[in-house]
Design an enzyme around this catalytic site. Structure first.
Site, PDB file in Angstrom:
ATOM      1  N   ASP A  11       0.850  -1.112   0.141  1.00  0.00           N
ATOM      2  CA  ASP A  11      -0.041  -0.059  -0.068  1.00  0.00           C
ATOM      3  C   ASP A  11       1.005   1.195  -0.209  1.00  0.00           C
ATOM      4  OD1 ASP A  11      -1.945   1.753   0.128  1.00  0.00           O
ATOM      5  OD2 ASP A  11      -2.690   0.992   2.255  1.00  0.00           O
ATOM      6  N   ASP A  64      -3.265   2.425  -6.002  1.00  0.00           N
ATOM      7  CA  ASP A  64      -2.096   2.274  -5.189  1.00  0.00           C
ATOM      8  C   ASP A  64      -1.875   1.067  -4.304  1.00  0.00           C
ATOM      9  OD1 ASP A  64      -3.940   2.881  -3.262  1.00  0.00           O
ATOM     10  OD2 ASP A  64      -2.614   4.380  -2.088  1.00  0.00           O
ATOM     11  N   GLU A  65      -2.799   0.057  -4.538  1.00  0.00           N
ATOM     12  CA  GLU A  65      -2.548  -1.184  -3.660  1.00  0.00           C
ATOM     13  C   GLU A  65      -2.549  -2.493  -4.402  1.00  0.00           C
ATOM     14  OE1 GLU A  65      -5.481  -2.095  -0.399  1.00  0.00           O
ATOM     15  OE2 GLU A  65      -6.411   0.028  -0.741  1.00  0.00           O
TER      16      GLU A  65
END
Lengths: 437, 381
Positions: free
Chosen positions: A19, A111-112
């Site tokens: 993350d 973004d993960e």
């Protein structure tokens, strides 16, 4: 009882969750190195905080806060317009780095990511924790953005691990130690358990993640639904959520929403925004060869009141020319004069394959086909000369006025400082570092 | 109330009216059927406010009375009892005791006063017509009715009961069925109401068709008022609300001429289409491409993406240029499976123009009889 491990297998599988810490602002700090260590906020163009750097969060800035309030609580905050183009380039590069380590990467969000590391220990001559360290070093080294990483036996546990020590954290939870991490963990911190489920569980006497993991299967089956049972398996180190490696290609709905500043009560301008939303949504639908059976139009006022309407189409379509009639009808029903609006959006729903078009007896099929050919040409022009090379007149007002018009000039730098050969519509797909050499 | 009936007759009556009962009504009494003693019969009534049905079952009546009982439960019990006499007795608290041989059930009902009254059809136009004719008309058109509740007008069939003929029209905008039957014995009286045609909900027509016989039988009595229609046979009544509004101008979409004509054996085409469609996913729009590449043969192809594709050939007699057109195969199957003709004619023009499927003329049709099915093509791509 509490000291007894949940599973005796340390690494029956190894799932990594990554993350990016404060993704948008971290990207800004990566391309503008002078902003590192300073309170940075993005979202200027929308008037609310889209993301805040850890430095800004420490000063009391929160996501969703109004910009004037940010200026009060943190006067020296650097407030930037969002530069989604750069963020998505960082995202692409992040996933590319992860694929160098393992082919099994799930792009969970911008973004993960989840990465299946099972079996890679031999390849890297070290523990899963060591592989995670290498990934961390590569991402921070190559992209200059801080990440938090968790490694454990399942996706749910990996997510708990990555949240364990944020920002810049790295936590590995082997099977024999799961119970130590879950012992004090509140139920809401488990991925997949919401506040309502947590409240129900507390009424049933289950107060921590560990207590939940130690429930009997029969007890849970009686009180909860299947997804919660899967979470229970995952907490016990048995994988129930597979890693999904394909990128998303099937859609149930396609939506396009945009905020405009300053808010407007100009009817034709607000409709132009909606018209642009519709064009954008249709472009995406056509790219995936889909057609919508239903259309939703949404308007949001400056006071954050939403009005929306769903319209049923007489046949599936992804051509704005077919849909404008419905959009106008819907707009007339939800638009209130003299109310300032701040954003508009369109959702295409009930998507079906565009290849199986059934013509209607009560309309001219030749005309329908002609419209299809026009949009084929529009799409080809777009491919060659950039988005909105040809556009509908009803969307024109969005171009005559800037999307975000004010003394602040709320346009990201990437769109104003162009490289040689670039123009407003077409830019090369690389983030540009703002460094004087 | 205390009555005795034959198990089979009571069960069939309950089953017939039970089809009207909606499973998910907000009003509990609408999931009930009304039992009422009338003139030496037991009358069973069900309604959902749109359609109401009323069936008389022969009964010997020991004590007059009425009650409403849950439709589903009672029908299920009657369906599984042995064939013998059933006795129904109801006390003053609307509790019904159902006894048959050594089986006994006690069922709590609701007061019959609370049951909605079926609307009375007053005035209007009265028609007497042979059952089989109307049944035929319904079967030839009902499948083309739209199931889209947002287009209420198209969820019914435009029905015209005129001098010497019955005409039924249905469309879901992709296809149109027009059935015209000569009805020499039709007797019309009363006002002019309904001579222009009324839109009868497909639900009512479907239930009616189940009750009507194909054989020559007693004539069917029809009363049409401004907002309602009533169908009456001996011991059976069906009342339905009419759909209000202007039916689309269907004459406009019927092609007046065609450039290509294909004559095909009905059963061969039907079998080939069923096989070709069987490989398509259930929810797909069943796109079937029709081509005449080889002289004397019609090529039928379907594409099922990753699964594969099908290619069928049937013999065809062609007049005019070669054909290439795509239709929803399900729509063609619907028509082929109800037609009695041994071969059908497809009248086509271009791949974007509507086509007609109709029974091939045998020369023995009675004067005034016609049936045509207009189909809009799909994109070929």
């Amino acid at each position: 009882m509490t000291s007894q491990p949940l599973t005796v297998h340390n690494w029956s599988r190894a799932i990594l969750h990554l993350d990016v810490d404060a993704f948008f602002t971290s990207c800004e700090q990566a391309v503008h190195p002078e902003l590192r260590g300073k309170p940075v906020v993005t979202g200027l163009e929308r008037g609310i905080v889209a993301a805040a750097s850890y430095e800004a969060k420490a000063r009391g800035v929160e996501r969703g806060m109004m910009i004037p309030q940010v200026r009060r609580v943190c006067p020296d905050a650097i407030i930037l317009p969002s530069d989604y183009e750069t963020y998505s380039l960082f995202s692409l590069r992040l996933f590319a780095v992860l694929r160098r380590f393992s082919p099994e990467v799930e792009e969970y969000s911008i973004d993960e990511a989840f990465v299946d590391l099972t079996g890679l220990r031999r390849e890297y001559c070290g523990s899963y924790e060591l592989i995670a360290r290498k990934i961390n070093a590569t991402v921070t080294g190559e992209l200059g953005i801080p990440v938090s990483i968790g490694v454990s036996l399942t996706k749910v546990l990996a997510k708990i691990a990555s949240k364990w020590n944020k920002p810049n954290g790295l936590t590995a939870i082997p099977g024999r130690e799961i119970h130590l991490y879950l012992a004090e963990l509140p139920l809401e911190k488990i991925w997949g358990i919401g506040s309502n489920t947590a409240a129900l569980l507390r009424k049933l006497g289950v107060r921590t993640a560990l207590a939940y993991a130690r429930c009997s299967e029969g007890f849970l089956a009686k009180h909860l639904a299947k997804p919660h049972l899967q979470v229970w398996h995952e907490l016990n180190g048995r994988s129930a959520h597979p890693i999904i490696t394909e990128s998303k290609s099937s859609y149930q709905t396609i939506s396009k929403t945009r905020t405009f500043t300053p808010p407007s009560h100009d009817e034709s301008f607000v409709f132009a925004q909606l018209s642009r939303n519709l064009e954008d949504a249709c472009i995406k639908a056509r790219r995936h060869q889909l057609a919508a059976r239903r259309l939703v139009a949404m308007l949001r006022t400056q006071e954050f009141r939403d009005a929306a309407i769903e319209l049923k189409l007489n046949r599936p379509s992804a051509y704005p020319a077919d849909l404008f009639r419905f959009l106008r009808e819907g707009f007339a029903q939800i638009y209130r004069p003299n109310v300032p609006y701040r954003s508009s959006g369109v959702v295409l729903a009930g998507l079906v394959s565009a290849r199986n078009l059934q013509y209607s007896l009560f309309e001219n099929a030749t005309q329908v086909e002609k419209v299809g050919r026009i949009y084929q040409a529009v799409d080809e022009l777009r491919e060659r000369y950039g988005k909105h090379t040809v556009q509908h007149g009803s969307s024109l007002l969005t171009q005559q006025r800037a999307q975000h018009e004010s003394e602040r000039g709320d346009v990201p730098q990437r769109k104003t400082n162009l490289l040689p050969g670039e123009n407003r519509k077409q830019r090369v797909g690389i983030p540009v570092l703002d460094i004087e050499v | 109330m205390k009555v005795f009936c034959k198990r089979k007759e009571l069960y069939e009556g309950a089953q017939t009216v039970g089809r009207i009962v909606s499973g998910r009504s907000t009003l509990p009494i609408l999931s009930h059927i009304l039992l009422q003693t009338v003139d030496g019969h037991l009358r069973l009534v069900a309604t959902d406010f749109e359609v109401g049905m009323d069936v008389a079952v022969p009964a010997s009546i020991a004590e007059e009375g009425s009650v409403t009982v849950p439709s589903r439960v009672v029908t299920e019990i009657l369906g599984s009892l042995p064939d013998a006499e059933v006795s129904l007795s109801v006390d003053e608290n609307n509790v019904m005791e159902l006894t048959c041989l050594r089986s006994q059930y006690v069922i709590r009902g609701l007061p019959s006063q609370d049951f909605p009254k079926l609307p009375e059809v007053q005035g209007g136009r009265s028609v007497r017509v042979e059952q089989a004719l109307l049944k035929g008309s319904i079967e030839e058109s009902i499948f083309a009715v739209s199931s889209d509740e947002t287009r209420a007008l198209l969820t019914g069939a435009l029905t015209t009961l005129g001098e010497g003929m019955i005409k039924m029209v249905a469309t879901d905008t992709h296809r149109l069925a027009v059935s015209t039957m000569p009805a020499p014995g039709i007797a019309i009286s009363g006002e002019d109401q309904g001579s222009e045609g009324v839109i009868i909900p497909a639900r009512a027509l479907r239930e009616l068709a189940r009750v009507l016989t194909d054989e020559p039988g007693p004539t069917l009595e029809i009363h049409v008022s401004r907002s309602q229609v009533l169908f009456r046979l001996d011991g059976f009544q069906l009342v339905s609300r009419l759909i209000d509004g202007q039916f689309p101008n269907f004459e406009r979409v019927i092609p007046r001429e065609c450039q290509k004509r294909l004559t095909i054996n009905t059963q061969e085409l039907l079998a080939a289409l069923r096989r070709a469609c069987s490989i398509l996913p259930r929810e797909s729009p069943n796109r079937v491409v029709f081509r005449t590449e080889t002289e004397g043969l019609l090529d039928i192809t379907t594409e099922a993406g990753e699964l594969g594709r099908a290619h069928e050939q049937v013999e065809v007699t062609r007049e005019g240029d070669p054909v290439e057109i795509a239709f929803n195969g399900r729509y063609v199957i619907d028509m082929l499976s109800i037609t009695e003709a041994s071969s059908v004619v497809m009248e086509l023009t271009g791949s974007l123009n509507p086509g007609i499927v109709r029974p091939a003329p045998t020369g023995e049709e009675p004067e005034g009889r016609s049936y045509l099915y207009v189909l809009m093509p799909m994109a070929i791509q």
